[in-house]
Design an enzyme around this catalytic site. Structure first.
Site, PDB file in Angstrom:
ATOM      1  N   GLU A 146       0.734  -1.222   0.005  1.00 56.16           N
ATOM      2  CA  GLU A 146      -0.101   0.086  -0.071  1.00 56.16           C
ATOM      3  C   GLU A 146       1.006   1.395  -0.156  1.00 56.16           C
ATOM      4  O   GLU A 146       1.924   1.449   0.845  1.00 56.16           O
ATOM      5  CB  GLU A 146      -1.059  -0.225   1.443  1.00 56.16           C
ATOM      6  CG  GLU A 146      -1.611   1.176   1.415  1.00 56.16           C
ATOM      7  CD  GLU A 146      -2.316   1.286   2.804  1.00 56.16           C
ATOM      8  OE1 GLU A 146      -2.250   0.398   3.642  1.00 56.16           O
ATOM      9  OE2 GLU A 146      -2.919   2.634   3.156  1.00 56.16           O
ATOM     10  N   GLN A 197     -11.656   9.849 -13.337  1.00 56.26           N
ATOM     11  CA  GLN A 197     -10.929   9.996 -14.596  1.00 56.26           C
ATOM     12  C   GLN A 197      -9.611  10.566 -14.549  1.00 56.26           C
ATOM     13  O   GLN A 197      -8.598  10.517 -15.035  1.00 56.26           O
ATOM     14  CB  GLN A 197     -11.836  10.679 -15.545  1.00 56.26           C
ATOM     15  CG  GLN A 197     -13.177   9.940 -15.897  1.00 56.26           C
ATOM     16  CD  GLN A 197     -14.106  10.593 -16.890  1.00 56.26           C
ATOM     17  OE1 GLN A 197     -13.536  11.328 -17.766  1.00 56.26           O
ATOM     18  NE2 GLN A 197     -15.404  10.666 -16.489  1.00 56.26           N
ATOM     19  N   CYS A 386      -0.252   0.807  30.288  1.00 51.26           N
ATOM     20  CA  CYS A 386       1.043   1.526  30.194  1.00 51.26           C
ATOM     21  C   CYS A 386       1.116   2.628  31.319  1.00 51.26           C
ATOM     22  O   CYS A 386       1.178   2.627  32.133  1.00 51.26           O
ATOM     23  CB  CYS A 386       1.569   1.638  28.748  1.00 51.26           C
ATOM     24  SG  CYS A 386       3.333   1.821  28.487  1.00 51.26           S
ATOM     25  N   HIS A 512       1.042  -3.229  26.092  1.00 49.64           N
ATOM     26  CA  HIS A 512       0.042  -2.932  25.150  1.00 49.64           C
ATOM     27  C   HIS A 512      -0.648  -4.190  24.693  1.00 49.64           C
ATOM     28  O   HIS A 512      -0.401  -4.734  23.861  1.00 49.64           O
ATOM     29  CB  HIS A 512       0.634  -2.016  24.100  1.00 49.64           C
ATOM     30  CG  HIS A 512       0.911  -0.435  24.420  1.00 49.64           C
ATOM     31  ND1 HIS A 512       0.155   0.727  24.574  1.00 49.64           N
ATOM     32  CD2 HIS A 512       2.221  -0.492  24.971  1.00 49.64           C
ATOM     33  CE1 HIS A 512       0.748   1.395  25.069  1.00 49.64           C
ATOM     34  NE2 HIS A 512       2.205   0.992  25.157  1.00 49.64           N
ATOM     35  N   GLU A 514      -3.434  -4.317  23.598  1.00 50.01           N
ATOM     36  CA  GLU A 514      -4.466  -3.988  22.242  1.00 50.01           C
ATOM     37  C   GLU A 514      -3.773  -4.191  21.219  1.00 50.01           C
ATOM     38  O   GLU A 514      -4.430  -4.380  19.973  1.00 50.01           O
ATOM     39  CB  GLU A 514      -4.867  -2.412  22.486  1.00 50.01           C
ATOM     40  CG  GLU A 514      -3.722  -1.305  22.390  1.00 50.01           C
ATOM     41  CD  GLU A 514      -2.827  -1.012  23.523  1.00 50.01           C
ATOM     42  OE1 GLU A 514      -2.852  -1.816  24.256  1.00 50.01           O
ATOM     43  OE2 GLU A 514      -2.363  -0.015  23.510  1.00 50.01           O
TER      44      GLU A 514
END
Ligand code: GLN
Length: 537
Positions: A146, A197, A386, A512, A514
């Protein structure tokens, strides 16, 4: 080079505007290919000069996502991992800064002796090298790259040129997906194709003909519109893919499946499609996401609440954990700077669980500490991540250990009770970039702790991103008063987890969690936290 297990390269570019969701489209295509049995990895190339986003303010760049190997990366890598459930690494995120750094190092070493070092070929060669690196030894069937930014930006030019060259070299084994916007003009009641376009024309000026167009739109694309885009952009009508706005990023793989993005990609690359894709688990996740049996109000206290991207992985982890618990997490973002003794009850009213977010610096710290005192005393489920854990220890030291001026030396270098302090080896570090404790570290869980019940395993590994640590000199006092150090790094003895023994659910983690929650494997800590919040009176 030919054969079925060779690596093929897919490039994803964006046109018209930023924020069209290139990361989600890349991750969704990868998911569909993975669901057909192919191995896929996704790479993000960021055209800015910083070596990595580690030194960037969340206002600039949202969350900094940390990989197992300790790379500080773009938040799109979080989406890649959450969708694919496979780890990424430093090689999956490369910036212009890093490209130039390695070219300049080579120049100093004398690798280009006698040559003038230039954007073309040296920078573009380095970009090509970084792309191909992921395909080395045919480690993956597909590498999806990407390109950050929008086509037409000056800074993305070398990347588009690198793609042009790779397309020329690889032929059918490479493919370009261009993501654009089809705006809807309500006054004219029409979808407009002109910006698309023009964006494709810009690509053509650089010598790159996109193979597939993914068109972001708020209204469905009808056949005449698809045909018009195909005709003027020089692609097959089947390669005009609609990407309609949807309520959840997790629905995008299913939408792309309906639009047959994976099939079009495989056909265009002349890969005989394996069967599938089978997305049974994913579909089940979506069904649960769409039909929660209850809701639970959870507060996230941080200092970047106007900006949800700053807490991306935490928010996604709560979505995963809510879905596992058959409930919808209603997240209330609370600004720590606006929290004080007077409005605390009002601000936290009705919350059944509170998370105190990670962070750096002094701003909003006292609000976080006040909120923690409140949830500790009220028995409200609490997860400190944290800095959130460090604040929980500061609060406990001040109010339970009688250390009135306890603090972290990050906020107060002169504190008489530095219960959170910088390690000796960190004191010598003066360079800011990439020098924190970063990436995966092992942690041993104490027997009979709540955390062991949650993880169901004694040895865990989690990702870190911080400079300060618990000061073990105070540990005995904490434990005597009921705050247990229930997770310890076996190599350094550093405290990684704390929990209160006389509280329904009060846990702080120095790491962390997450970063490791995915759709296929929601994180146990978030699952348990949401479940405790659900049960709370
Ligand atoms: N500022 C704290 C430290 O460096 C916590 C960092 C964080 O929350 N990620 O230790």
């Amino acid at each position: 080079m030919a054969g079925s297990d060779m690596t093929r390269f897919i490039f994803v570019t964006g046109g018209v505007t930023s924020s069209l969701g290139k990361g989600i489209i890349s991750a969704s295509l990868a998911k569909l290919l993975q669901a057909r049995g192919y191995t896929v990895t996704i790479q993000k190339l960021d055209p800015y000069i910083n070596i990595d986003p580690g030194t960037l303010n969340p206002y600039e760049h949202g969350e900094c996502y940390v990989t197992e190997d300790g790379a500080e990366t773009d938040l799109d890598l979080g989406h890649y991992e959450r969708f694919l459930n496979t780890p990424t690494s430093q090689a999956n995120n490369v910036t212009t800064g890093r490209i130039y750094q390695s070219v300049i190092e080579k120049e100093r070493r004398g690798d280009y002796l006698g040559e003038t070092v230039q954007v073309i070929p040296h920078i573009t060669d380095e970009i090509k090298y970084r792309i191909k690196l992921l395909g080395e030894n045919n480690a993956y069937n597909f590498v999806i790259t990407e390109i950050g930014g929008t086509v037409g930006d000056i800074e993305s030019l070398p990347y588009i040129e690198a793609i042009r060259q790779l397309k020329w070299e690889m032929g059918v084994n490479s493919l370009v997906i261009h993501l654009t916007l089809i705006p809807y003009l309500s006054a004219a009641r029409e979808l407009k194709t002109k910006p698309t376009q023009h964006s494709v024309k810009t690509m053509l000026e650089y010598g790159v003909q996109p193979d597939v167009l993914v068109c972001r739109t708020e209204k469905p694309l009808n056949d005449p519109i698809r045909n018009k885009i195909a005709l003027f952009c020089n692609v097959d009508a089947s390669a005009v893919i609609e990407s309609i706005d949807t309520s959840s990023i997790y629905k995008v793989p299913l939408l792309m499946k309906e639009e047959q993005l994976d099939k079009v990609v495989l056909n265009t690359m002349k890969v005989s499609a394996r069967k599938g894709p089978s997305l049974r688990n994913w579909e089940q996740f979506i069904r649960r996401l769409d039909s929660p049996k209850s809701t639970v109000d959870i507060g996230l206290i941080g200092k970047y609440v106007e900006l949800v991207d700053a807490y991306k992985s935490i928010i996604e982890s709560l979505i995963h954990a809510g879905t596992t618990n058959n409930c919808k997490v209603n997240l209330r973002l609370i600004h720590s700077e606006q929290l004080d003794e007077k409005n605390l009850e009002e601000q936290l009213h009705g919350l059944k669980g509170v998370i105190v977010a990670p962070g750096f610096g002094d701003r909003g710290i006292e609000g976080k500490i006040k909120a923690i005192q409140y949830v500790r005393e009220q028995g409200i489920p609490f997860l400190g991540i944290c800095l959130g854990m460090q604040c929980a220890m500061i609060e406990f030291a001040r109010n339970q250990l009688g250390l009135q001026y306890a603090h972290s030396t990050e906020m107060d270098p002169e504190t008489p009770h530095p219960i959170i302090d910088i390690m000796e080896e960190q004191k010598k570090v003066h360079i800011k970039g990439g020098t924190m404790r970063l990436g995966a570290y092992p942690c041993d869980l104490k027997p009979e702790s709540k955390i062991l019940e949650i993880y169901h395993q004694q040895h865990i590994s989690e990702r870190h991103r911080h400079r300060y640590e618990v000061n073990n000199i105070y540990l005995e006092r904490f434990e005597k008063a009921g705050m247990l150090a229930s997770g310890i790094n076996p190599e350094s003895g550093l405290v990684e987890i704390i929990e209160l023994t006389n509280h329904p659910w009060f846990i702080g983690v120095q790491f962390h969690p997450e970063y490791k929650s995915t759709v296929d494997k929601p994180h146990p800590l978030f699952i348990s936290f949401v479940s405790a919040a659900k049960k709370w009176k």
